[in-house]
Structure formats: C-alpha cells, structure tokens
Design an enzyme around this catalytic site. Structure first.
Site, PDB file in Angstrom:
ATOM      1  N   VAL A 109      38.059  45.765  38.780  1.00 37.37           N
ATOM      2  CA  VAL A 109      36.708  46.213  39.087  1.00 37.37           C
ATOM      3  C   VAL A 109      36.307  47.280  38.072  1.00 37.37           C
ATOM      4  O   VAL A 109      37.033  48.258  37.870  1.00 37.37           O
ATOM      5  CB  VAL A 109      36.603  46.783  40.518  1.00 37.37           C
TER       6      VAL A 109
ATOM      7  N   ASP B 278      42.681  41.332  52.975  1.00 40.15           N
ATOM      8  CA  ASP B 278      43.351  42.383  52.203  1.00 40.15           C
ATOM      9  C   ASP B 278      42.805  43.753  52.594  1.00 40.15           C
ATOM     10  O   ASP B 278      42.536  44.597  51.739  1.00 40.15           O
ATOM     11  CB  ASP B 278      43.166  42.141  50.701  1.00 40.15           C
TER      12      ASP B 278
END
Length: 518
Positions: free
Chosen positions: A22, A137
């Site tokens: 990211v 997750d």
C-alpha cells in the site's frame, strides 16, 4: 512512479501484506491524497483468470458503502515492467493511527475504548457480510483509529481472491492470512463464513483488553496448532476489572467451533454497546475539541436511537417489485420479444460484472412476465433463474437465497422434483445459506440434496461427488472434525477407486484430510 495516467505514488510503501503493498499517493486529476494498493498475485505470478476475478470482486466490494470502510475509488490493471499486468486499487486516504501502534504505545486499553473499537468493527463486518464479503485478515494493523475516535477497517485484500463459483465455500491453494489472527477453519482450509471474521475480532478484542496477543508461537506451525487446539485464556485472568459478561462474550467469539460463536456481527455489536461508556480521550489518538464527525453521529444516534428503528428489516425477495418495476409494469404491452431483449441486455451487463444494473433490467420484466405468462411458463422460469444467478454472482446472497428457494419449488411443480435445474437451485440456495453463516441450515439442505442427486445421477457422478466434498468442508468449517474426517475419508476412497491416486480431485481431498491433523 505514476500509474493509471494519474496516480503519483510515494517512493516508499506505507505497508506490506500478503496481497501486496500500500502506497500513499496523489491523484493528479482530482488534486487529492489517495491510498493505492498494488496487488501481488498468489504464488507470485500474473494470471489472466485472477485479473478477471480481481475486477469482478472489486465491483462487489465497491458497493460496501459504510463510514467505517475506506471508499474504493477505482480498480484497474497497469503494466508493471517486472510482473506484467498488475491490478491496483485506489482508495480513500485515511489519517489516524493503526491499532497495533496504539497497543504498542498504551498496552491494554481502557474498557470503553476496547469495547468501542470492537463494536465499530462489528458494524463494518455486518455491512460487509450482508454483501457476502468476508475480510479474512482482520488484525490490529488493519484497524485505523481516526482522530475523531472513529475506526476504519482497512485492507479487504484477501476477500478479493476466493473462488467465484460454487466451491466458493472455501479457498483454493495455500493458506493465506496472518497466523496469529486466523480462525481454526482458515487454518484447516475449510469453509469460511461470517464467524471466521468474528473469531479474529475476538482475538483483537482480547488483545485490546489484556495488552497481549492471545496466541504467540515461535513458528507459524506452532501458531496454527494453538489456533486449532488451545483454548483462549479468560480475559479476567489478566485483568480482573473486566466484567464477567464481557469475558463470556470474548470466550464465545473464540470458540473453536464456528457454530458455537455468535451467528452475526450485529449480535456482537449489540452485546458490546453497554460497555461503551465513560470513554475519555486517549492521549495521542483522539483529538480534543470540536469534531464535525461526532456532531453528525450524535444527531443520527438520536434520530435512530429507538428500539423499533434498530429492528432488522424484512428481506426483500428477488421477485418483489422495486420502484422501477412498478413504474414500468402498468400498461406494459408485454411479449416474449421483451423477455429476449431484457435477457440479452442483462447478460451483457453481467459479463461486464455490472451486476447491479443487470438486476435492475431483469427485475423490471420479472413481474409483468409473471402476470402475463404465468409463474410456471418456461421462459419466465428461465428469467427468474437468471435473476437469481446474477444476484448470487453479485454477492447479494440475502436476496438470492429466497429467489432460488421459490424457483426450485415452482419448477418442481411443473418438471418434477428431480429436474436438473430444480437440483441446481437447491444447491444454490444452500450455498447462499452457507455464505451467510447459516452453516447448520446449509448442511441440512445439502445432505438432503445429496441423497436425491445420488438417486438421480448415481454415486459415481461428478456432481454428487463434488457435493460430498463441499459437505465435508462445511462440517470442518463448523468445527465438526470427526464427522468431516468420516465424510472426506469415504470420499477419498471412492475418488481413488474411480480416478487413481494422482487425480487432481483426489489430491484436493487428501490435502483437506492432511490439514485435519493440524
């Protein structure tokens, strides 16, 4: 680096995970900060099928509109010189501190803060699960606490790569996720449902209350063993001021059997609310003073604060008229040609993963077709089936389930209970129930279907054989290890007899049995 002809990425990533990196970035076209996730494919290589699946799933995820989930602005593919075609997602840039950093700074959190963060996460999960999206997750580093005290659930990345067809009840390939926050059924590669995310939430809540991870082994295998077999310690062992009722909720969330956990995120949210009181600002986390976000939330809570307002709405079935249907059905000169045109248009939209529009097109003709031609007309039945399938493909399981249920009952009246499409609709209805977390109901439906499929197709046909595998994985996901072992062992014997020991179907079942030993 600039991708998509407009997104200028920062030099260093904000974070890395199992599904990619990211980056902070800048949208040159709209003059704003964004977060850009570059997706890394499972097994480290590009795959055209996975690219298509990425686009398909991102369109479902874009419908997850909730204040606690960052907005998804764009999902596309760019040409990476090192990897070839590489998907990327452009999301809202969120300011704040991740929960793992907060825990590192403060240790155990005040009771109200822990309950407040967990309740907000449960609200986001409720919205996601209604769309058939499971996070897979959930962990402290994926929870951002913003300056107003609100929580954003980040990185639904693993939700992007689950099987898009019927074996979607489980994942394929290697175990994916973070071992310290994975549910027992994820470790075993079994069916994953809403309760898997709730188990992970229980681990996070336990950690917020105690300042320690529930399970912390020296190796991944050790962590897997602990997640599957070792009971979670009571929160009150570490912290006596935690009320017994809250401790019991944490223990329920951390039950090894999925069926022993709360069935829905809403129930968890409601159970946590009484503990969200006297929440004082947390140093370095929540900004003091005026907050327009809190002002807005206060008004909403007063408008919708009554008990009646919080009751669950009655689900609308796929064949219920929508405003668009009502506007087009009056005085509509309906014909079979209209059916054909609607189906053709909807098919093109569905192929482009534009499921919302496809549902609108099909819904607009279902009601007038039913009135003019009758509910048992073969073309009307086919239209209703396509509508149910589009709802399913778009992740709207709450509307797809009753649509499939009505269909198999109506079709059986005309074509008999053993018609191939009747059996298909029964399987799809059960699949929807499983994906909504109704594991017990799904298992009961699938076992009844199995007996009928074996009677129609024979025990060696691929359809009942695949159904037996799904039943075994659902049993395993529900925590019924012994029953799953019996189901899968018998299936392994039959598949080996039919295909030999090296057949791909034999390998899949054998691997599931191996994971049972964890």
């Amino acid at each position: 680096m600039i991708i998509g002809d407009r997104y200028e990425l920062d030099d260093l990533p904000l974070g890395r995970g199992g599904m990619g990196e990211v980056y902070g970035g800048y949208d040159q076209k709209l003059d704003r900060r964004v977060a850009v996730k570059l997706i890394r494919f499972p097994y480290g290589r590009s795959d055209e099928t996975l690219v298509k699946r990425f686009i398909h799933e991102s369109r479902i995820m874009a419908k997850l509109e909730h204040p606690g989930a960052p907005a998804l602005y764009e999902a596309d593919v760019y040409e990476d010189p090192s990897f070839g075609p590489r998907p990327f997602m452009v999301m809202q840039f969120v300011e704040g501190a991740t929960l793992d950093h907060i825990l590192g700074e403060h240790g155990a959190l005040p009771l109200g803060w822990a309950a407040g963060i967990a309740a907000q996460v449960a609200a986001v999960l409720c919205a996601a699960h209604e769309r058939g999206i499971f996070h897979r997750d959930l962990k402290p580093s994926n929870l951002m606490v913003c300056h107003e005290g609100t929580v954003k659930v980040l990185d639904f990345g693993l939700a992007m790569f689950h099987d898009p067809e019927l074996p979607r009840l489980t994942r394929t390939g290697a175990i994916m996720g973070t071992p310290a926050y994975m549910s027992p059924e994820q470790v075993r590669g079994a069916a994953v449902g809403p309760q898997s995310d709730l188990y992970s939430l229980g681990l996070v809540l336990h950690e917020m209350l105690t300042g320690q991870r529930v399970f912390d082994g020296s190796t991944e295998y050790h962590l897997f063993e602990m997640q599957v077999h070792e009971p979670a310690p009571s929160v009150r062992v570490h912290r006596s001021d935690v009320p017994e009722e809250l401790d019991r909720l944490v223990q329920r969330l951390l039950a090894k059997r999925a069926e022993d956990r709360p069935a829905q995120a809403k129930a968890v949210h409601d159970a946590l609310l009484p503990f969200v009181n006297e929440v004082r600002p947390l140093l370095g986390v929540m900004s003091p003073g005026l907050s327009p976000v809190r002002m807005y939330a206060e008004v909403v809570s007063r408008i919708a604060g009554g008990a009646d307002a919080r009751s669950e709405p009655v689900p609308r079935t796929a064949t219920s008229p929508e405003p668009f249907q009502q506007a087009t059905s009056g005085g509509f000169d309906f014909s079979h040609g209209d059916l054909a045109r609607a189906c053709s248009q909807a098919e093109a939209l569905a192929k482009a993963s534009r499921y919302g529009q496809a549902v609108e097109v099909l819904s607009a003709v279902v009601v007038p077709a039913d009135r003019m031609l009758g509910p048992l007309d073969d073309e009307v039945l086919a239209l209703r089936l396509r509508l149910a399938e589009v709802l399913f493909e778009g992740g709207d399981y709450r509307r797809a389930a009753p649509a499939f249920g009505e269909l198999h009952r109506d079709r059986a009246r005309k074509h008999g209970p053993y018609d191939e499409r009747v059996l298909h609709c029964r399987r799809q209805e059960a699949t929807c129930q499983a994906l909504m977390g109704e594991t017990g109901k799904a298992l009961s439906m699938l076992k009844g279907l199995l007996a009928d499929e074996q009677a129609v197709y024979g025990g060696n046909d691929p359809r009942p054989l695949e159904l037996r595998r799904q039943i075994g994985l659902l049993e395993l996901g529900a925590g019924d290890t012994e029953r799953a072992r019996l189901t899968l062992s018998a299936l392994l014997d039959d598949l080996t007899r039919l295909h030999g020991p090296e057949h791909p179907d034999v390998t899949k079942v054998r691997n599931s049995l191996i994971r049972l030993t964890m």
